[in-house]
Design a protein around this motif. Structure first.
Motif, short mmCIF file in Angstrom:
data_model
loop_
_atom_site.label_atom_id
_atom_site.label_comp_id
_atom_site.label_asym_id
_atom_site.label_seq_id
_atom_site.Cartn_x
_atom_site.Cartn_y
_atom_site.Cartn_z
N UNK A 82 34.27 8.21 29.32
CA UNK A 82 34.35 9.68 29.40
C UNK A 82 35.67 10.20 28.83
N UNK A 83 36.66 9.33 28.75
CA UNK A 83 37.94 9.74 28.17
C UNK A 83 37.98 9.55 26.66
N UNK A 90 31.48 1.31 16.51
CA UNK A 90 32.55 1.74 15.63
C UNK A 90 32.80 3.24 15.79
N UNK A 91 34.04 3.65 15.54
CA UNK A 91 34.39 5.07 15.51
C UNK A 91 34.38 5.52 14.05
N UNK A 92 33.43 6.31 13.69
CA UNK A 92 33.30 6.77 12.29
C UNK A 92 33.87 8.17 12.09
N UNK A 93 33.92 8.98 13.13
CA UNK A 93 34.39 10.35 13.00
C UNK A 93 34.85 10.84 14.37
N UNK A 94 35.69 11.85 14.34
CA UNK A 94 36.19 12.46 15.56
C UNK A 94 35.33 13.68 15.87
N UNK A 95 34.57 13.59 16.94
CA UNK A 95 33.66 14.67 17.31
C UNK A 95 33.56 14.73 18.83
N UNK A 96 33.79 15.89 19.42
CA UNK A 96 33.68 16.00 20.89
C UNK A 96 32.26 15.65 21.35
N UNK A 97 32.16 15.16 22.55
CA UNK A 97 30.86 14.77 23.09
C UNK A 97 30.14 15.99 23.67
N UNK A 98 28.87 16.13 23.30
CA UNK A 98 28.01 17.21 23.82
C UNK A 98 26.68 16.60 24.18
N UNK A 99 26.22 16.84 25.38
CA UNK A 99 24.99 16.24 25.89
C UNK A 99 23.75 16.82 25.22
N UNK A 100 22.91 15.93 24.64
CA UNK A 100 21.57 16.27 24.19
C UNK A 100 21.45 17.24 23.04
#
Length: 246
Positions: A82-83, A90-100
């Motif tokens: 969650x942090x 792999x981490x391909x891009x920086x994108x905040x997490x949004x459910x569904x």
């Protein structure tokens, strides 16, 4: 356009109408292709997320994955705390997490991806993020092929419609040509006994030709009465005039 014949104007308007219909069809095809691609990406990501959820579980505080998630078809999978710390993948891009919610993201190398995040909850353990992402090029070839086919077929349909419209107009106005030639021959030869006598379907042109024939009948009768009157008058005046001259 005022100097063009009716056939040419009808052909031009018919071709423009078909071109407009073809443009609207291409627009609908384009929007439908985009909608289909959107549904394809969403259904693929949703299905893959469900497969991944079935293979991930938490046992005694340890995360266990039943199979290699990289083997899932066409979709990449990554797991995060969650942090935002990477657990798997792999981490391909920086994108905040949004459910569904399916979103687009640009990779550092410039590639475009569709992303779907799912929050996984476990009893007595920390929640983790399941991120599924698929390349935007996965179905791009299908959309490109559809647009290429549309760009090839629709202009051909417009051209064929224009040629077909000309021949249809030419055939439809053939009785008008016959009416015109008959009227010209009557004028040139001063023969009021000729008639158009149009045959075929009893449509507007047939009624027009019949009106012309009726008008020619009346003209012929009028000229015939005038000729007879002139002949009778000449005969009646011949004897008095001869006497006067004598």
């Amino acid at each position: 356009m005022k100097r063009l014949s009716i056939k040419a104007r009808v052909t031009i308007w018919y071709t423009l109408l078909v071109a407009l219909i073809a443009f609207l069809a291409a627009l609908v095809l384009f929007l439908s292709a985009r909608r289909m691609m959107h549904n394809y990406y969403l259904e693929t990501l949703t299905g893959t997320a469900q497969l991944a959820l079935d293979d991930i579980r938490m046992e005694d505080g340890e995360l266990e994955i039943d199979r290699d998630l990289d083997e899932l078809p066409s979709v990449r999978v990554a797991l995060f705390t969650t942090s935002g710390e990477l657990i798997y993948g792999r981490v391909r891009f920086d994108l905040p997490f949004v459910e569904g919610e399916m979103r687009t993201a640009i990779e550092r190398s410039g590639g475009e991806w569709y992303v779907l995040d799912t929050l996984m909850e476990f009893d007595g353990a920390e929640e983790i993020w399941l991120r599924c992402y698929i390349s935007a090029d996965a179905a791009a070839n299908l959309g490109a092929l559809s647009m290429e086919l549309a760009a090839l077929i629709l202009p051909m349909l417009v051209v064929l419609a224009g040629v077909g419209g000309y021949f249809i107009a030419r055939r439809a106005f053939r009785p008008v040509t016959r009416i015109t030639r008959t009227a010209e021959s009557i004028i040139d030869g001063a023969d009021l006994q000729k008639r158009i006598a149009l045959e075929g379907a009893r449509d507007e042109l047939y009624r027009l030709a019949k009106v012309f024939d009726d008008m020619l009948d009346r003209l012929e009768r009028s000229f015939e009465r005038e000729r007879r009157f002139t002949s009778d008058a000449s005969h009646e005046l011949r004897t008095p005039v001869a006497a006067i001259l004598a």
